[in-house]
Scaffold this motif. Structure first.
Motif, PDB file in Angstrom:
ATOM      1  N   ALA A  79       0.839  -1.197   0.000  1.00  0.00           N
ATOM      2  CA  ALA A  79       0.000   0.000   0.000  1.00  0.00           C
ATOM      3  C   ALA A  79       0.874   1.247   0.000  1.00  0.00           C
ATOM      4  N   LEU A  80       0.378   2.285  -0.613  1.00  0.00           N
ATOM      5  CA  LEU A  80       1.112   3.540  -0.630  1.00  0.00           C
ATOM      6  C   LEU A  80       1.232   4.091   0.789  1.00  0.00           C
ATOM      7  N   PRO A  81       2.373   4.668   1.126  1.00  0.00           N
ATOM      8  CA  PRO A  81       2.534   5.227   2.474  1.00  0.00           C
ATOM      9  C   PRO A  81       1.707   6.495   2.645  1.00  0.00           C
ATOM     10  N   ALA A  82       1.477   6.840   3.892  1.00  0.00           N
ATOM     11  CA  ALA A  82       0.763   8.081   4.192  1.00  0.00           C
ATOM     12  C   ALA A  82       1.702   9.265   4.070  1.00  0.00           C
ATOM     13  N   SER A  83       1.142  10.432   4.026  1.00  0.00           N
ATOM     14  CA  SER A  83       1.964  11.646   3.950  1.00  0.00           C
ATOM     15  C   SER A  83       2.808  11.768   5.214  1.00  0.00           C
ATOM     16  N   PRO A  84       4.038  12.230   5.091  1.00  0.00           N
ATOM     17  CA  PRO A  84       4.917  12.315   6.264  1.00  0.00           C
ATOM     18  C   PRO A  84       4.467  13.387   7.240  1.00  0.00           C
ATOM     19  N   ALA A  85       4.881  13.227   8.486  1.00  0.00           N
ATOM     20  CA  ALA A  85       4.576  14.214   9.514  1.00  0.00           C
ATOM     21  C   ALA A  85       5.412  15.471   9.286  1.00  0.00           C
ATOM     22  N   VAL A  86       5.135  16.488  10.067  1.00  0.00           N
ATOM     23  CA  VAL A  86       5.897  17.730   9.953  1.00  0.00           C
ATOM     24  C   VAL A  86       7.337  17.469  10.392  1.00  0.00           C
ATOM     25  N   PHE A  87       8.249  18.322   9.915  1.00  0.00           N
ATOM     26  CA  PHE A  87       9.676  18.067  10.112  1.00  0.00           C
ATOM     27  C   PHE A  87      10.058  18.068  11.593  1.00  0.00           C
ATOM     28  N   ASP A  88       9.518  18.987  12.367  1.00  0.00           N
ATOM     29  CA  ASP A  88       9.886  19.057  13.786  1.00  0.00           C
ATOM     30  C   ASP A  88       9.524  17.775  14.524  1.00  0.00           C
ATOM     31  N   GLU A  89       8.382  17.205  14.199  1.00  0.00           N
ATOM     32  CA  GLU A  89       7.976  15.947  14.835  1.00  0.00           C
ATOM     33  C   GLU A  89       8.910  14.816  14.427  1.00  0.00           C
ATOM     34  N   LEU A  90       9.260  14.776  13.154  1.00  0.00           N
ATOM     35  CA  LEU A  90      10.192  13.752  12.676  1.00  0.00           C
ATOM     36  C   LEU A  90      11.566  13.916  13.324  1.00  0.00           C
ATOM     37  N   LEU A  91      11.998  15.160  13.475  1.00  0.00           N
ATOM     38  CA  LEU A  91      13.305  15.408  14.079  1.00  0.00           C
ATOM     39  C   LEU A  91      13.331  14.962  15.535  1.00  0.00           C
ATOM     40  N   ASN A  92      12.266  15.205  16.264  1.00  0.00           N
ATOM     41  CA  ASN A  92      12.209  14.756  17.660  1.00  0.00           C
ATOM     42  C   ASN A  92      12.288  13.233  17.747  1.00  0.00           C
ATOM     43  N   GLN A  93      11.631  12.544  16.819  1.00  0.00           N
ATOM     44  CA  GLN A  93      11.729  11.085  16.791  1.00  0.00           C
ATOM     45  C   GLN A  93      13.157  10.640  16.524  1.00  0.00           C
ATOM     46  N   ALA A  94      13.809  11.304  15.571  1.00  0.00           N
ATOM     47  CA  ALA A  94      15.181  10.933  15.226  1.00  0.00           C
ATOM     48  C   ALA A  94      16.135  11.184  16.385  1.00  0.00           C
TER      49      ALA A  94
END
Length: 445
Positions: free
Chosen positions: A250-265
């Motif tokens: 299945a196609l992936p969903a749209s990515p989250a905002v950059f700040d949220e992704l950065l906090n995860q990283a």
């Protein structure tokens, strides 16, 4: 009769064994099976595991400083020096004042077997800091293995989708060959009947050649992608291997905002955590170098026996015990230079950690943009495919009616194939971008 029964049993066992072995290897690899195989077989993970074991051994080596050190030795001396000879005679418990010329004792032999134990009482904290650095080394090695696992999963995913994309492109090229070949056969018949121009036949022959060329390139792309995938899975190049084409991701969903992704990283990414551990290790090594200015204290005890031969007797044994404290007053500036070296290594580790963070941020932003771009292209290409399919259908009907030229048919055929190719590329680019985003955020860990 007995031999025949035995042979039957052996044959049955061979069949059962062959079936069991066949069941251990999947006939077609899903993406999950491919990832599991890579994690089990890829040699790079084995290398990282060996580094973890090396770090464990280094920790064990550092812990040795907290235990007593025991040594056994055997020494031999021969001397006619009056002072040394007199001392050896006394140690051997055979001093006699009768008939001995102490100024000319002659040659004296002395054998001394002994056991010596030493224990470090204080070393300025060097042993403690080394132990801490070794523990951080184990954690760093484990995080580096997790980072390698992340990269491996991402590479396997990209190669897997790359092969699927090549297979779908190959199928499109084969379908194009079939369609052009059919049209060429009909055009040749019409040319023989005098209803089609020779140029139309030649144009279709050129189009057929281009379709066959595209089919060859797609077939080679499949081989290259499969070879890369086998290497990642730790399989020989000539090993039988096919991927499961029945499942469509299945196609992936749209990515989250950059700040949220950065906090995860920042909280999950093993490479960044490993870089931070290396900074902590460098700090402990600096503590070790600075502790060399402090005094050191060692306790020792030795038990031995002196004799003129190797015969042991408890009447001649002796024990020596004591404590020694020492401090380096001047070491030729070696201690200061070691501290400078440790300080520079700490600075390098801190800059490496900063560089790692910047690189992860860049990878994260790049993966986010790639995923957004691919998902947008999927939407556009889906509409384009529908339009191209309908245009080809209309042109084909007009071609059959003789309303349009073969050139227009070829243009519609090429447009349809390009639309399908763009759709395939966009869909698998989105899946690969999703894998890159997971690696950048440390999701695969």
């Amino acid at each position: 009769m007995i031999h025949r029964t035995l042979w039957r049993l052996v044959f049955v066992l061979m069949l059962v064994l062959e079936t069991a072995l066949a069941d251990t290897e999947p006939s077609q690899y899903s993406l999950e099976q491919a990832i599991d195989t890579a994690l089990a077989n890829n040699p790079e993970l084995g290398i990282m595991q060996a580094r973890i074991e090396q770090a464990n051994a280094q920790l064990g080596e550092s812990l040795a400083s907290f235990y007593p050190q025991i040594k056994a030795s055997l020494s031999y001396q021969h001397s006619d020096n009056p002072a040394q000879a007199f001392a050896m005679i006394i140690a051997q418990r055979r001093l006699s004042f009768a008939g001995n010329d102490f100024n000319h004792p002659g040659g004296v032999d002395n054998y001394r077997p002994q056991v010596t134990a030493t224990y470090s009482l204080f070393r300025g904290g060097q042993d403690y800091y080394r132990k801490q650095a070794a523990e951080l080394g184990i954690e760093t090695s484990e995080l580096e293995k997790a980072a390698t696992r992340n990269k491996l999963v991402n590479n396997v995913t990209a190669a897997y989708y790359g092969e699927l994309a090549a297979m779908e492109a190959h199928e499109i090229s084969r379908r194009s060959i079939t369609a052009v070949q059919s049209e060429l056969d009909q055009s040749r018949i019409r040319f023989d009947a005098g209803t089609v121009l020779k140029s139309d036949v030649l144009s279709l022959e050129v189009q057929l050649a281009e379709a066959k060329d595209a089919e060859i390139q797609a077939a080679n792309a499949i081989e290259l992608a499969q070879s890369m995938l086998k290497t990642l899975l730790g399989l020989p190049v000539n090993a039988p291997f096919t991927i499961d084409t029945t499942r469509q991701a299945a196609l992936p969903a749209s990515p989250a905002v950059f700040d949220e992704l950065l906090n995860q990283a920042l909280s999950n990414h093993p490479e960044l955590q490993a870089a931070q551990k290396r900074v902590a290790m460098a700090e402990r090594q600096l503590d070790v170098a600075q502790a060399a200015h402090l005094p050191r204290a060692d306790a020792f005890v030795s038990y031995g026996s002196d004799s003129k031969d190797l015969a042991f007797s408890s009447n001649r044994d002796n024990v020596t015990a004591g404590v020694m404290v020492e401090v380096d007053v001047f070491s030729g500036f070696a201690t200061q230079e070691k501290i400078k070296k440790a300080e520079h290594e700490l600075t390098a580790a801190q800059e490496a950690a900063r560089q790692t963070r910047l690189r992860i941020e860049q990878q994260l932003k790049s993966a986010q943009i790639k995923l957004q771009d691919a998902l947008s292209r999927v939407d556009v290409s889906t509409v384009a495919v529908k339009a191209a399919e309908e245009a080809l259908r209309l042109v084909n009907e007009q071609r059959q009616a003789g309303v349009v030229t073969v050139t227009r048919y070829i243009e519609a055929e090429v447009a349809r194939d390009k639309a399908h190719t763009r759709q395939i590329t966009a869909r698998f680019d989105a899946l690969r971008a999703e894998a890159e985003l997971k690696q950048a955020t440390g999701y695969w860990q």
